[in-house]
Design an enzyme around this catalytic site. Structure first.
Site: not given
Ligand code: DHK
Length: 157
Positions: A16-17, A24, A29, A81, A84, A87, A94, A105, A107-108, A114
Site C-alpha cells: 500500500p501507498n 509521497r 522514499y 516490499n 506498511a 509490520h 503465512d 524483502e 524497503h526504500l 525510523r
Molecule cells: C514503505 C512503507 O510504505 C512503510 O509503511 C514501511 C516501506 C517502509 C519502505 O521503506 O519501502 O514502513
C-alpha cells in the site's frame, strides 16, 4: 540434442501507498516514481535474461492472491516490499510460507532508522535477505541477489 532452459520468472510485489512514490514523503522514499522503479527493474531483468512481473496493490488480500497464484504461474522467486503490511501482516507471512517460493524483502527507506514500530518485520526471518534504505536501488540489488541465489540453488551449490 539442445535442451530448452526455462527463463527464471521473478514476481515483484509492492504494498500500500507505493503507488504514491515520487509525491509521497520524499525525505523517506525519494523522488522516483514506482513506474520508474518498474522500468529500471525491467531493464535489469532483460539484461539478466529473466522474466519479470511487477505488481502493486493497496489491498492485503490482493497481495495474498498474487502470492497464492505464484506457484501455478511457475514463479521462481519473489521480491516483496509489503510497505506498511511489513509490520502487521501475519497473513502475508503465512502466504509466503505456504507458497514455498524463495523471496527477498525490500524497503526504500531504512526501516531501522525510523519509528520503533517500523523496526519489526513479519517476514524478515523467513526471507533470503532484506535490503533497506537504498531507494529504488534496493530493488535492483534484490533482483541481482535473487537471480544469483536461484542459479546457485538450481546448480545445487
Ligand atoms: C514503505 C512503507 O510504505 C512503510 O509503511 C514501511 C516501506 C517502509 C519502505 O521503506 O519501502 O514502513
Amino acid at each position: 540434442m539442445s535442451q530448452q532452459i526455462k527463463k527464471l520468472h521473478i514476481l515483484t510485489l509492492n504494498g500500500p501507498n507505493l503507488n504514491m512514490l515520487g509525491k509521497r514523503e520524499p525525505a523517506h522514499y525519494g523522488r522516483e516514481s514506482l513506474e520508474t522503479i518498474s522500468e529500471n527493474l525491467h531493464a535489469l531483468a532483460a539484461k539478466l535474461g529473466v522474466t519479470l512481473t511487477f505488481e502493486q496493490s493497496n489491498h492485503e488480500g490482493v497481495l495474498i492472491d498474487h502470492i497464492q497464484s505464484a506457484p501455478d504461474l511457475a514463479v521462481d522467486g519473489i521480491i516483496i516490499n509489503p510497505a506498511a503490511y511489513t509490520h502487521t501482516s501475519i497473513a502475508i507471512r503465512d502466504a509466503l510460507l505456504a507458497s514455498k517460493i524463495p523471496f527477498i524483502e525490500v524497503h526504500l527507506s531504512n526501516i531501522y532508522a525510523r519509528e520503533p514500530f517500523r523496526h519489526k518485520s513479519m517476514v524478515s526471518d523467513i526471507a533470503i535477505g532484506t535490503i533497506a534504505g537504498l531507494g529504488g536501488d534496493s530493488y535492483q540489488l534484490a533482483l541481482r541477489g535473487l537471480v544469483t541465489k536461484l542459479h546457485q540453488n538450481n546448480r545445487g551449490d
